[in-house]
Design an enzyme around this catalytic site. Sequence first.
Site, PDB file in Angstrom:
ATOM      1  N   HIS A 111     -76.200  45.109 109.524  1.00  0.00           N
ATOM      2  CA  HIS A 111     -77.532  44.614 109.876  1.00  0.00           C
ATOM      3  C   HIS A 111     -78.328  45.672 110.635  1.00  0.00           C
ATOM      4  CE1 HIS A 111     -79.894  40.783 111.240  1.00  0.00           C
ATOM      5  NE2 HIS A 111     -80.665  41.682 110.657  1.00  0.00           N
ATOM      6  N   TRP A 159     -84.429  33.935 107.608  1.00  0.00           N
ATOM      7  CA  TRP A 159     -84.638  34.297 109.011  1.00  0.00           C
ATOM      8  C   TRP A 159     -85.451  33.214 109.720  1.00  0.00           C
ATOM      9  CZ3 TRP A 159     -87.723  39.307 110.782  1.00  0.00           C
ATOM     10  CH2 TRP A 159     -87.623  39.441 112.175  1.00  0.00           C
ATOM     11  N   SER A 178     -78.406  46.707 105.290  1.00  0.00           N
ATOM     12  CA  SER A 178     -79.826  46.454 105.504  1.00  0.00           C
ATOM     13  C   SER A 178     -80.312  47.600 106.376  1.00  0.00           C
ATOM     14  CB  SER A 178     -80.035  45.115 106.202  1.00  0.00           C
ATOM     15  OG  SER A 178     -81.413  44.842 106.376  1.00  0.00           O
ATOM     16  N   TYR A 210     -79.502  34.962 113.141  1.00  0.00           N
ATOM     17  CA  TYR A 210     -80.693  34.127 112.928  1.00  0.00           C
ATOM     18  C   TYR A 210     -80.446  32.766 113.563  1.00  0.00           C
ATOM     19  CZ  TYR A 210     -82.137  37.546 109.336  1.00  0.00           C
ATOM     20  OH  TYR A 210     -82.496  38.694 108.659  1.00  0.00           O
ATOM     21  N   ASP A 217     -80.609  34.905 101.563  1.00  0.00           N
ATOM     22  CA  ASP A 217     -80.262  35.948 102.517  1.00  0.00           C
ATOM     23  C   ASP A 217     -80.368  35.402 103.929  1.00  0.00           C
ATOM     24  OD1 ASP A 217     -79.981  39.014 103.176  1.00  0.00           O
ATOM     25  OD2 ASP A 217     -81.617  38.250 104.426  1.00  0.00           O
TER      26      ASP A 217
END
Length: 327
Positions: free
Chosen positions: A121, A21, A152, A56, A51
Amino acid sequence: MNYRIFGKCGWAVSEVGFGAWAIGGSWGKVQEDDAVAALHRAIDCGLNFIDTADVYGDGRSEKIVSKVLKERKERVYVATKAGRRLSPHVADGYNRENLNAFVDRSLKNLEVETIDLLQLHCPPTEVYYRPEVFEVLDDMVKQGKLQNYGVSVEKVEEGLKAIEYPGVKSVQIIFNIFRQRPTELFFAECRKRRVAVIARVPLASGLLSGKMTKETTFPPDDHRNYNRFGQAFDRGETFAGVDYEKGLHAVEELRNLTPGGFNLTQFALKWILMFPEVSVVIPGAKNPLQAEDNAKASSLPPLGEKVMEEIQKIYETSIKQDVHHRW
C-alpha cells in the site's frame, strides 16, 4: 458491462470496478446500509472487481465487502492492501513478521482462506529496492495465503521498478484526465510484461464529477478537508495533487466537451477506458445511484479523436506544469 483480461492473472474483470475507500472512512460519514446497497447495486450492474485496504476504516471496508459477498453467488475478485498500518510508515516495517500479521488480519476481516490480490500500500520508495520484501510475498503465495500480489504506487518511477519483480501481477496507480504521465512509458512497459493496471483516483477525489464549486465544504473527517497540501499522506491522493481552484476552472472547460448522453463523471471514466492498457478503473460509490452511474460509463460509446485532442490541450495548458513531474 465490458470485461478486460487482468494481466497474467487471466481474470476477466469488469472494466469498471468498485473502489471501497469511501465506504471505509476518510470521505465523511457513510452509513453501512448505504455502503452495502452500493456494493450490491454495483454487482447487479456486472462489476466483479472490488478494491479495498486494511486501513480503510481500520478494517471496516474489508468487513463490509465480506458481508456483501456472502450474500452473492457471483465470482467477485477482491484486492486488498497492506503496509499502511505501520507507524511510523518506514521501509524497515515491510518485513516478514509485519506483512504476515497484516495479511492474517485481512484474511480474518474478509473471511476467506486466500486473498485474490494483495497489494503493498504505497510503501516508501526504498521498499521497491528490497528484493527480500517481494520474497516474503512469494512465500505467502506458496503458502496459499495469497493467490497473487501487486503494488499500489504514488509515482510512475515506483511502478516501473516494481514490475521488474516477476511476481508483481498488477500496479495500481493514479490515472485520470489530471494525471496523464503513465501514458508515456509506464503503460508500454506494463503491456510488454502483461502486468495489469488498476486506475485509481479516477475522478480526482470528485473534482472531475463536476459537482464541486468554490463554496463546497467538506467534513472534518474527509481527506479533501485535511490533506489538500499533503498534511496526512501524499498530496497526490487528494484532488490528484491539483490546486482546487485551478481544477475547478479546468473542469468547466471539460464540461463544454462532454458528449450528449454522458454526465461529467462518465466522461472522465470513459477517457480512462480509452486506454487499452488499463485493466480496471475503480471509482468509489457511497450509494446505489453512484454505483450505477459509474457502471454506465462502460456501455457508453468511445470518445472521438477530436474530443481526446481537446482534453489533452486542457491538460497541457492548465494542469501539466503542476503535477506531471511530481508523480
